[in-house]
Scaffold this motif. Structure first.
Motif, PDB file in Angstrom:
ATOM      1  N   LEU B 140       0.823  -1.203   0.000  1.00 48.20           N
ATOM      2  CA  LEU B 140       0.000   0.000   0.000  1.00 48.20           C
ATOM      3  C   LEU B 140       0.864   1.263   0.000  1.00 48.20           C
ATOM      4  CD1 LEU B 140      -3.124   0.721   0.291  1.00 48.20           C
ATOM      5  CD2 LEU B 140      -2.490   1.391   2.590  1.00 48.20           C
ATOM      6  N   VAL B 141       1.981   1.199   0.718  1.00 49.09           N
ATOM      7  CA  VAL B 141       2.853   2.370   0.813  1.00 49.09           C
ATOM      8  C   VAL B 141       3.481   2.691  -0.538  1.00 49.09           C
ATOM      9  CG1 VAL B 141       4.997   3.241   1.819  1.00 49.09           C
ATOM     10  CG2 VAL B 141       3.327   2.094   3.270  1.00 49.09           C
ATOM     11  N   LEU B 225     -10.523  -4.240  -2.265  1.00 56.96           N
ATOM     12  CA  LEU B 225     -10.182  -3.685  -0.950  1.00 56.96           C
ATOM     13  C   LEU B 225      -9.256  -2.483  -1.113  1.00 56.96           C
ATOM     14  CD1 LEU B 225      -9.576  -6.707   1.468  1.00 56.96           C
ATOM     15  CD2 LEU B 225     -11.560  -5.241   1.237  1.00 56.96           C
ATOM     16  N   TYR B 232     -11.426   5.875  -0.425  1.00 56.73           N
ATOM     17  CA  TYR B 232     -11.761   6.460   0.872  1.00 56.73           C
ATOM     18  C   TYR B 232     -10.758   7.559   1.236  1.00 56.73           C
ATOM     19  CZ  TYR B 232     -12.241   6.922   5.909  1.00 56.73           C
ATOM     20  OH  TYR B 232     -12.387   7.429   7.162  1.00 56.73           O
ATOM     21  N   PHE B 255     -22.011   9.823  10.041  1.00 57.04           N
ATOM     22  CA  PHE B 255     -22.144   8.460  10.570  1.00 57.04           C
ATOM     23  C   PHE B 255     -22.994   8.413  11.839  1.00 57.04           C
ATOM     24  CE2 PHE B 255     -21.827   4.215  11.157  1.00 57.04           C
ATOM     25  CZ  PHE B 255     -20.705   3.567  10.677  1.00 57.04           C
ATOM     26  N   VAL B 270     -17.651  -5.972   1.482  1.00 61.31           N
ATOM     27  CA  VAL B 270     -17.403  -7.224   2.187  1.00 61.31           C
ATOM     28  C   VAL B 270     -17.968  -8.405   1.395  1.00 61.31           C
ATOM     29  CG1 VAL B 270     -17.839  -8.519   4.300  1.00 61.31           C
ATOM     30  CG2 VAL B 270     -17.384  -6.075   4.426  1.00 61.31           C
TER      31      VAL B 270
ATOM     32  N   SER C 143     -12.327 -10.041   4.418  1.00 59.57           N
ATOM     33  CA  SER C 143     -12.892  -9.321   3.282  1.00 59.57           C
ATOM     34  C   SER C 143     -13.344  -7.906   3.648  1.00 59.57           C
ATOM     35  CB  SER C 143     -14.089 -10.094   2.707  1.00 59.57           C
ATOM     36  OG  SER C 143     -13.697 -11.402   2.382  1.00 59.57           O
ATOM     37  N   SER C 144     -13.169  -7.530   4.921  1.00 60.41           N
ATOM     38  CA  SER C 144     -13.619  -6.199   5.330  1.00 60.41           C
ATOM     39  C   SER C 144     -12.466  -5.209   5.242  1.00 60.41           C
ATOM     40  CB  SER C 144     -14.138  -6.233   6.767  1.00 60.41           C
ATOM     41  OG  SER C 144     -15.116  -7.229   6.885  1.00 60.41           O
ATOM     42  N   PRO C 145     -12.668  -4.109   4.513  1.00 61.56           N
ATOM     43  CA  PRO C 145     -11.603  -3.122   4.431  1.00 61.56           C
ATOM     44  C   PRO C 145     -11.374  -2.470   5.791  1.00 61.56           C
ATOM     45  CG  PRO C 145     -13.538  -2.410   3.172  1.00 61.56           C
ATOM     46  CD  PRO C 145     -13.840  -3.764   3.706  1.00 61.56           C
ATOM     47  N   PHE C 147     -10.601   0.548   6.662  1.00 61.68           N
ATOM     48  CA  PHE C 147     -11.223   1.836   6.928  1.00 61.68           C
ATOM     49  C   PHE C 147     -12.682   1.675   7.331  1.00 61.68           C
ATOM     50  CE2 PHE C 147     -12.053   1.123   2.449  1.00 61.68           C
ATOM     51  CZ  PHE C 147     -13.344   1.589   2.261  1.00 61.68           C
ATOM     52  N   TYR C 148     -13.331   0.660   6.787  1.00 56.45           N
ATOM     53  CA  TYR C 148     -14.736   0.394   7.090  1.00 56.45           C
ATOM     54  C   TYR C 148     -14.886  -0.132   8.515  1.00 56.45           C
ATOM     55  CZ  TYR C 148     -19.417  -1.632   6.503  1.00 56.45           C
ATOM     56  OH  TYR C 148     -20.734  -1.969   6.635  1.00 56.45           O
ATOM     57  N   LEU C 151     -14.239   2.668  10.892  1.00 55.14           N
ATOM     58  CA  LEU C 151     -15.353   3.617  11.000  1.00 55.14           C
ATOM     59  C   LEU C 151     -16.474   3.063  11.863  1.00 55.14           C
ATOM     60  CD1 LEU C 151     -16.031   5.263   7.519  1.00 55.14           C
ATOM     61  CD2 LEU C 151     -15.533   6.371   9.693  1.00 55.14           C
ATOM     62  N   VAL C 152     -16.795   1.794  11.642  1.00 56.13           N
ATOM     63  CA  VAL C 152     -17.882   1.181  12.401  1.00 56.13           C
ATOM     64  C   VAL C 152     -17.528   1.124  13.885  1.00 56.13           C
ATOM     65  CG1 VAL C 152     -19.189  -0.947  12.774  1.00 56.13           C
ATOM     66  CG2 VAL C 152     -18.747  -0.152  10.435  1.00 56.13           C
ATOM     67  N   GLY C 251       1.089  -0.937   5.848  1.00 56.75           N
ATOM     68  CA  GLY C 251       0.122  -0.377   4.895  1.00 56.75           C
ATOM     69  C   GLY C 251      -1.216  -0.153   5.572  1.00 56.75           C
ATOM     70  N   GLY C 252      -1.631  -1.134   6.385  1.00 50.98           N
ATOM     71  CA  GLY C 252      -2.877  -1.014   7.116  1.00 50.98           C
ATOM     72  C   GLY C 252      -2.827   0.143   8.105  1.00 50.98           C
ATOM     73  N   VAL C 254      -1.362   2.922   7.694  1.00 49.75           N
ATOM     74  CA  VAL C 254      -1.602   4.167   6.961  1.00 49.75           C
ATOM     75  C   VAL C 254      -3.101   4.488   6.973  1.00 49.75           C
ATOM     76  CG1 VAL C 254      -1.532   5.239   4.677  1.00 49.75           C
ATOM     77  CG2 VAL C 254       0.412   3.888   5.474  1.00 49.75           C
ATOM     78  N   ILE C 255      -3.907   3.449   6.694  1.00 46.66           N
ATOM     79  CA  ILE C 255      -5.359   3.653   6.636  1.00 46.66           C
ATOM     80  C   ILE C 255      -5.928   3.868   8.040  1.00 46.66           C
ATOM     81  CG2 ILE C 255      -7.539   2.589   5.995  1.00 46.66           C
ATOM     82  CD1 ILE C 255      -5.944   1.058   3.841  1.00 46.66           C
ATOM     83  N   SER C 258      -5.357   7.197   9.415  1.00 45.87           N
ATOM     84  CA  SER C 258      -6.190   8.216   8.775  1.00 45.87           C
ATOM     85  C   SER C 258      -7.605   8.203   9.346  1.00 45.87           C
ATOM     86  CB  SER C 258      -6.249   7.980   7.262  1.00 45.87           C
ATOM     87  OG  SER C 258      -4.959   8.068   6.725  1.00 45.87           O
ATOM     88  N   VAL C 259      -8.144   7.001   9.575  1.00 45.19           N
ATOM     89  CA  VAL C 259      -9.511   6.897  10.096  1.00 45.19           C
ATOM     90  C   VAL C 259      -9.589   7.440  11.518  1.00 45.19           C
ATOM     91  CG1 VAL C 259     -11.343   5.301  10.768  1.00 45.19           C
ATOM     92  CG2 VAL C 259     -10.091   4.925   8.637  1.00 45.19           C
TER      93      VAL C 259
END
Lengths: 333, 291, 312
Positions: B140-141, B225, B232, B255, B270, C143-145, C147-148, C151-152, C251-252, C254-255, C258-259
């Motif tokens: 990702l980076v 993803l 986002y 939200f 998902v 399978s869940s991003p 950022f999602y 947020l939840v 990498g995760g 980074v997200i 941000s969240v």
């Protein structure tokens, strides 16, 4: 070698093992009965898939989760199949021990031999650390591993094949069991090493007064090492008796065919006759004698019902309707 | 001592035949489920207007931020736009991401892997170093860094992912080719004097392609993803393009009052990811690919 | 090869890796469209400013000299000044890197705490309902991003239920950890799914192994068989996986940052892209890649102590 007259230490009664698979039930072992006397060496012989290894594992209830064992395994008067798990753990290792075909996979690769002996001693013997270490050295000496105190701290992969098998035997013997279950202990080894390991096992049986059940598909090994033999076919014992008698004059058509299919010193002049066909599948019910489709002595009655084991001589049993004809065959020859 | 019983070789062979026949008649359940889910999203992607109940960009000032109801099953956003319709409309972009972000790596990587695996030599050594290097950069980076250089946007994201992504396909194919080359039928084809192109494309590629195909399915799930994550963060699809990640980013400030704006597009991500994963699992099962 | 030799060889290997990482990052900055300097300063920069930065960054010299200069500066930790923050990039990163490392460290711990027991339960009940439930839950997690999920969790646990802080980073060390708790859980979920999938498979393989049967045949207590024989062997591959996953974890981060508005290097990276703060992006890419390669090295060394066969 012949302590046979005393009460058997192990008596197996009508043992059955069923595996429940996604494709239906498989009766890997059915109606197996056998006895082992103190200090006796019993050979359990058969092709792969004949149920010999499953039988061996069922004795200590070392079966996979989808397996169900029935019948009785009487060890010194106690039914192991009915015993609680806690009691079973006392029997395993301390009273009955087991060794495997391939020491490379049967030894834990990330533990030293010392650690693998030690955990057995911790579980079964009330010794302090120094005494356990001394016992471990003694065990490696016993199985003929040179410079025992150094090798003790080696990992399994640092041993040669034969030495590794010796190490496994040492680990199994840590708590001085009275019965050793050996599952094809020499199959994975070079021929010269095979001989050494068999001699070692026989020596240990004699010196320590152990009994042994030796599972093998090698008739030569049985001839060399065992007092008695049980021949298995399609999950059943088809013939049993003293090795010399069974090999000299088999009373089951399968044993007969088996002996004729392999080269042997005694019957050297006879041509080799391979057994035609394949063993039956065990996931369907077998009507009649399982060997009937491949049998040269087959008759109609063989296909009607499974022939029961019948007394065919002193200490000999066979489940074959052609037993008499086979006996006659031997006298003619 | 050598008098051994015949091992049951014949039985083993017949057993193998049996499982192969079974496999042809039995469609793995995960595959079936995967096909259903992915087909559904494909349908949404191809003809969103046919499925969506409302125009995804039509404002409705009579129904601002209305919670899920019969009229709007997924609710509406601050402009009264129907979330269900927007989620359906966004599937066009997200499935596009699944394909466009993976197709170049798939084709280029497989070809490169095929040649490197077959010819080996210095190219293989060089490739080994390249793989070692690429894996030290967090995926990702490095993608974000490349997007930073090229500028945010979908096309630049495809470029960034492709620049790195092909290496993984090449590594997989190379490994497969190395294994396949040891098989007799490839040796036989060589002995028979078949042209190298024929050996490579007729004999090796079809077999090496099976695990690649399975990996592709997983990779498409990962691409969605990644694509929605970049959307986002504002580095992928740019508003007002309807993309699941962008929709979620749009709704995140609401939200607390209107959870439905973010929650439902998230469900889509998902579910779609699970669909592709199931497709991969099922294909692996069907094609007998070990993972 | 003996142990010391192996360690030495592995340590030496990392030097060319560092140089190649430098090369990639260097090439990346040269790919900036047009003149990198004007790209950094924007369209309205004065000629004077452009020339000053140009000389400062050595752009008037040959490409090789520039690369060597870049390497030399990288080694001494000189990445120039941030365009947006007007402070040395090194200082900026040094302030924020510990936050990110704490976050990823916490996430790893949480992921292992979730995955290891559940993998054991799943493997021991393979293809029965506990296994199915665990696998389905983790498949959803996989399978869940991030950022999602973030947020939840943020909305439900922080905004609605007020169990966790909504944002900010607190004052004291303990406060920081408290603020990192929810982000770490978020980051841990998909990681746990990966670990659990891998560990379940390797547990099932080990459970079938003959040495486990031998251990049972020795009459060892169940927990010793499970821990010393089954889990220990199965974890060897998991350690490698955890190590190899560090890139995905960063990498995760980074997200996640941000969240949750966590002041770490991940959020800095995203902010820098919108600020066109190229020196920061360049330095961060380099630093993160170096961290990954160091973690790979450490993983190899841990692997070596866990598995005596490695140095064979």
């Amino acid at each position: 070698m012949s302590a046979r007259l005393t009460e058997p230490v192990l008596r197996v009664d009508n043992l059955g093992v069923r595996f429940d698979t996604p494709r239906g039930a498989v009766n890997a072992v059915s109606g197996v009965s056998l006895t082992v006397g103190a200090g006796e060496v019993l050979g359990l012989v058969g092709e792969s898939g004949s149920g010999k290894s499953v039988t061996l594992r069922a004795l200590m209830r070392l079966l996979r989760r989808n397996a169900t064992a029935s019948g009785r395994v009487i060890w010194r008067g106690e039914d192991l199949l009915a015993a609680p798990e806690r009691r079973l753990r006392e029997v395993r290792g301390r009273e009955i021990a087991m060794i495997f075909q391939e020491p490379m996979t049967a030894l834990n690769p990330v533990l030293t031999i010392a650690q693998q002996i030690d955990e057995s001693l911790v579980a079964h013997r009330n010794l302090d650390e120094r005494a356990r270490r001394a016992r471990a050295v003694e065990l490696l000496d016993l199985v003929g591993i040179p410079s025992a105190s150094v090798r003790l701290d080696n990992y399994p992969h640092e041993f040669s094949g034969g030495m590794r098998q010796r190490a496994m035997i040492a680990i199994a013997l840590a708590a001085e069991p009275s019965l050793l279950l050996a599952d094809e202990p020499t199959t994975a080894l070079d021929v010269t090493i095979q001989d050494q390991i068999l001699k070692l096992l026989l020596g240990l049986v004699a010196d320590l007064g152990m009994a042994m059940i030796l599972v093998t598909h090698d008739l030569g090994v049985v001839a060399e090492t065992c007092d008695r033999v049980c021949v298995m076919y399609a999950g059943r014992v088809v013939e049993s008796g003293p090795v010399s008698a069974v090999f000299a004059s088999p009373r089951h058509a399968y044993t007969h065919a088996l002996l004729r299919s392999m080269p042997s010193g005694e019957a050297a002049r006879q041509p080799l006759t391979p057994i035609q066909g394949q063993p039956p599948r065990l996931d369907r019910p077998i009507v009649g004698c399982a060997f009937a489709p491949r049998c040269a002595f087959v008759m109609d009655a063989c296909r009607a019902a499974t022939p029961p084991l019948m007394l065919v001589g002193e200490g000999r049993e066979a489940a074959c309707l052609a037993a008499d004809r086979l006996a006659a065959l031997e006298t003619v020859a | 001592m050598s008098a051994a019983l015949p091992e049951d070789a014949a039985g083993e062979i017949s057993g193998r035949k049996r499982t192969r026949r079974l496999r042809l008649t039995r469609v793995p359940a995960p595959l079936l489920a995967g096909v259903v889910v992915v087909s559904f999203f494909l349908l949404c992607a191809i003809a969103p207007e046919a499925i969506a109940p409302y125009d995804p960009i039509a404002f409705d000032y009579t129904a601002l931020l209305s919670p899920p109801s019969l009229a709007h099953p997924f609710g509406t956003d601050q402009f009264g736009r129907d979330i269900l319709s927007r989620t359906i409309a966004a599937s066009t972009i997200d499935l596009q991401i699944a394909i466009f972000a993976t197709i170049a790596p798939l084709v280029i990587g497989t070809l490169v892997g095929l040649f490197i695996g077959y010819y080996g030599g210095w190219a293989d050594i060089l490739f080994g170093r390249l793989v070692d290097l690429v894996v030290t950069f967090p995926f990702l980076v490095i993608v974000i860094a490349i997007v930073a250089v090229l500028g945010p946007g979908l096309f630049n994201m495809y470029v960034a992912v492709s620049v790195i992504g092909w290496v993984f396909y090449a590594r997989l194919t190379r490994g497969e080719v190395m294994v396949l080359q040891q098989y007799d039928y490839v040796a036989a084809a060589k002995v028979l004097g078949y042209s190298q192109a024929r050996i490579l494309f007729r004999h090796i590629l079809p077999n090496a392609a099976r695990p690649v195909l399975v990996y592709w399915m997983t990779d498409m799930a990962l691409a969605i993803l990644l694509g929605s994550s970049l959307g986002y963060l504002g580095l992928g699809a740019q508003p007002p393009t309807a993309e699941w990640g962008v929709l979620i980013a749009d709704g995140k400030n609401f939200f607390s009052q209107a959870w439905w704006i973010t929650v439902f597009p998230g469900f889509a991500i998902v579910l779609c990811g699970i669909g592709f994963s199931l497709l991969g699992d099922g294909l692996a099962d069907l094609l007998d690919v070990k993972r | 090869m003996n142990k010391t030799g192996y360690i030495a060889a592995r340590l030496l290997q990392i030097v060319p890796t560092f140089i190649l990482i430098g090369l990639v990052v260097f090439v990346l900055t040269r790919l900036l469209p047009g003149d990198p300097v004007s790209a950094m300063l924007g369209d309205r920069a004065t000629d004077e400013a452009v020339n000053r930065l140009r000389a400062q960054m050595g752009f008037d010299r040959s490409i090789w000299t520039q690369f060597l200069l870049f390497l030399e500066r990288a080694v001494t930790g000189d990445f120039g000044s941030s365009i947006a923050y007007r402070v040395p990039v090194t200082r900026l990163i040094a302030e924020r890197l510990p936050v990110t490392l704490t976050l990823t460290g916490l996430a790893t711990i949480f992921a292992l705490l979730m995955a290891v027991p559940l993998a054991l339960v799943a493997a021991l009940n393979a293809n029965r309902w506990p296994d199915y439930v665990i696998r389905v839950v983790f498949q959803v997690g996989l399978s869940s991003p991030i950022f999602y999920v973030g947020l939840v969790l943020l909305t439900v646990l922080a905004a609605w239920l007020r169990i966790f802080p909504v944002g900010g980073f607190g004052e004291t060390m303990l406060d920081h950890l408290w603020h990192l708790f929810l982000p770490a859980i978020t980051l841990a979920l998909s990681f746990a799914a990966v670990i659990m999938r891998n560990l379940r498979a390797s547990l099932m393989e080990v459970l079938e192994a003959e040495f486990v049967e031998f251990a049972r045949a020795k009459g060892l207590p169940r927990q010793i068989v499970l821990m010393r024989h089954v889990l220990r062997n199965a974890l060897i591959t998991t350690v490698t996986l955890v190590g190899l996953h560090i890139g995905a974890l960063l990498g995760g981060a980074v997200i996640t940052e941000s969240v949750f508005a966590v002041p770490g290097v991940g959020r800095l990276m995203v902010d820098s892209i919108f600020a066109r703060d190229y020196p920061v992006i360049q330095a961060l890419t380099l630093v993160l890649a170096v961290i990954v390669s160091v973690v790979f090295l450490v993983t190899d060394l841990i692997q070596m102590t866990l598995d005596p066969r490695v140095t064979r």
